[in-house]
Structure formats: C-alpha cells, structure tokens
Design an enzyme around this catalytic site. Structure first.
Site, PDB file in Angstrom:
ATOM      1  CG  HIS A  74      -2.076  -0.919   1.075  1.00  0.00           C
ATOM      2  ND1 HIS A  74      -3.329  -0.504   0.694  1.00  0.00           N
ATOM      3  CD2 HIS A  74      -2.163  -2.256   1.217  1.00  0.00           C
ATOM      4  CE1 HIS A  74      -4.129  -1.536   0.617  1.00  0.00           C
ATOM      5  NE2 HIS A  74      -3.439  -2.619   0.939  1.00  0.00           N
ATOM      6  N   PRO A  75       0.412   2.284  -0.695  1.00  0.00           N
ATOM      7  CG  PRO A  75      -0.841   3.797  -1.964  1.00  0.00           C
ATOM      8  CD  PRO A  75      -0.780   2.334  -1.543  1.00  0.00           C
ATOM      9  CB  SER A  91      -4.646   4.031  -4.395  1.00  0.00           C
ATOM     10  OG  SER A  91      -4.483   2.766  -3.808  1.00  0.00           O
ATOM     11  CD  GLU A  94      -9.602   2.547  -2.627  1.00  0.00           C
ATOM     12  OE1 GLU A  94     -10.210   1.546  -3.037  1.00  0.00           O
ATOM     13  OE2 GLU A  94      -8.416   2.509  -2.257  1.00  0.00           O
ATOM     14  CD  GLN A  95      -3.923   8.172  -0.997  1.00  0.00           C
ATOM     15  OE1 GLN A  95      -3.450   9.311  -0.941  1.00  0.00           O
ATOM     16  NE2 GLN A  95      -3.160   7.086  -1.012  1.00  0.00           N
ATOM     17  CG  PHE A 126      -1.663   4.942   8.918  1.00  0.00           C
ATOM     18  CD1 PHE A 126      -2.064   4.406  10.125  1.00  0.00           C
ATOM     19  CD2 PHE A 126      -2.531   5.785   8.243  1.00  0.00           C
ATOM     20  CE1 PHE A 126      -3.308   4.701  10.665  1.00  0.00           C
ATOM     21  CE2 PHE A 126      -3.780   6.099   8.772  1.00  0.00           C
ATOM     22  CZ  PHE A 126      -4.165   5.546   9.979  1.00  0.00           C
ATOM     23  CB  ILE A 128      -6.817   4.132   7.550  1.00  0.00           C
ATOM     24  CG1 ILE A 128      -8.153   4.240   8.272  1.00  0.00           C
ATOM     25  CG2 ILE A 128      -6.536   5.355   6.694  1.00  0.00           C
ATOM     26  CD1 ILE A 128      -8.197   5.336   9.346  1.00  0.00           C
ATOM     27  CB  CYS A 129     -11.002   1.567   4.827  1.00  0.00           C
ATOM     28  SG  CYS A 129     -12.163   1.478   3.463  1.00  0.00           S
ATOM     29  CB  ALA A 130      -8.876   6.534   2.079  1.00  0.00           C
TER      30      ALA A 130
END
Length: 182
Positions: A74-75, A91, A94-95, A126, A128-130
């Site tokens: 994951h980034p 991603s 999501e971000q 880290f 987390i489900c953004a």
C-alpha cells in the site's frame, strides 16, 4: 473501476479463465496479484460473499511476514507516490474521496512526518480504509495508532485492507451486498 465498465455477476466471475480473473481482481488487495491467483481455484463461488471470504481466508493464513508484505504494497496516504500521480486508479479515487487531495500545506507536512514515523516504527505504511474516513479522522487515527504495539498494528492494518477489498469488490461486482467480517 471505470464508470463505463459494467459490474460483473458472480456467474460471470465463475466463467472467467485464470488470466481474466487476475486482470479483474488483481488489485482488490493493493498490488497483490498473488491473492487473486490463490483464490481463483475456489471457483465456482457461491456468492460475492464467498469470494470475499476466500480472499480473507487467504490473507489470514499468511504468516506474519506475508501479511506485512500486503501492508507494504500500500502507498503512504498523500505520500510521494500520490504526489507523483502514480497511485493505482483505485487508490487515487479512494484518497480523493477522503480529502487527501485537499490537504493544506501544513496538513500535508504533518501527514508526511507521521507517515515517516509510522513506517520507521512498524516497517510498513499506515493503512486505513480512506473511503470510510475523512482526512481529519485519518490524521487523528494515524497519531493514535502510532502508540500501538507492532502486533496490534499488523492486525489493524490487515482489518483495514479487508475493508478496502470489500469496497473494491462492491465496485466490480453486481449489487449483491458484501457485508462480511468487518
């Protein structure tokens, strides 16, 4: 998922050959083609829930180093990869949904410092489900989770990976709810 791409039914998934399955599901766990490759053999899937549970079982059965590897795929949130525009489409979306693209310069600097501290402490980024959080909650969660022991963070990170997977499957597959093991 491209908005023009039709969601697949579980019946269509069960008819996929290996290569097509990998192409479609290879990023439901970020950059983890191996996961899709491993669960393909469990076709026919009875439901979306069954597919999701096979993915979760595969992840859960990995040794700690394998689960850490999934996290390392994951980034960092709003990190170098994001700033260079090199995130996966999933991603990026999501971000952006979480407000990571709208950080103030101060928030970005703080997040980059916290990401660095987290990675130095745990050896993985880290996660987390953004999509289920906003930037303020993400920043607060990062600070709180920095105090956790490594084994707790590994489990928390994997739980977040499963949430991300669930949402990505929901993007790819027809409306059957994927309410599993969150």
């Amino acid at each position: 998922m491209d908005g023009a791409t039709a969601r697949k039914t579980i019946s269509e998934v069960n008819l996929m050959d290996y290569e097509e399955f990998i192409k479609v599901f290879g990023n439901v766990i970020e950059h983890c083609l191996l996961c899709a490759a491993a669960v393909w053999r469990y076709r026919p899937f009875k439901s979306v829930k069954h597919l999701y549970e096979e993915i979760c079982t595969f992840v859960d059965q990995l040794p700690g180093s394998g689960r850490e590897g999934i996290l390392r795929s994951h980034p960092d949130l709003a990190g170098r990869v994001a700033m260079q525009g090199q995130l996966t489409a999933e991603s990026t979306r999501e971000q952006r949904t979480a407000g990571m693209a709208d950080l103030t310069p101060q928030e970005r600097d703080h997040l980059l410092q916290m990401n660095k501290r987290y990675r130095e402490k745990f050896g993985f980024p880290f996660v987390i489900c953004a999509r289920l959080n906003r930037k303020d909650v993400i920043l607060e969660s990062l600070e709180v989770r920095l105090d956790n022991p490594a084994e707790v963070e590994l489990e928390k990170g994997i739980a977040e990976v499963k949430k991300i997977c669930q949402l990505r499957l929901s993007d790819l597959l027809e409306s059957e709810a994927v309410n599993c093991r969150l």
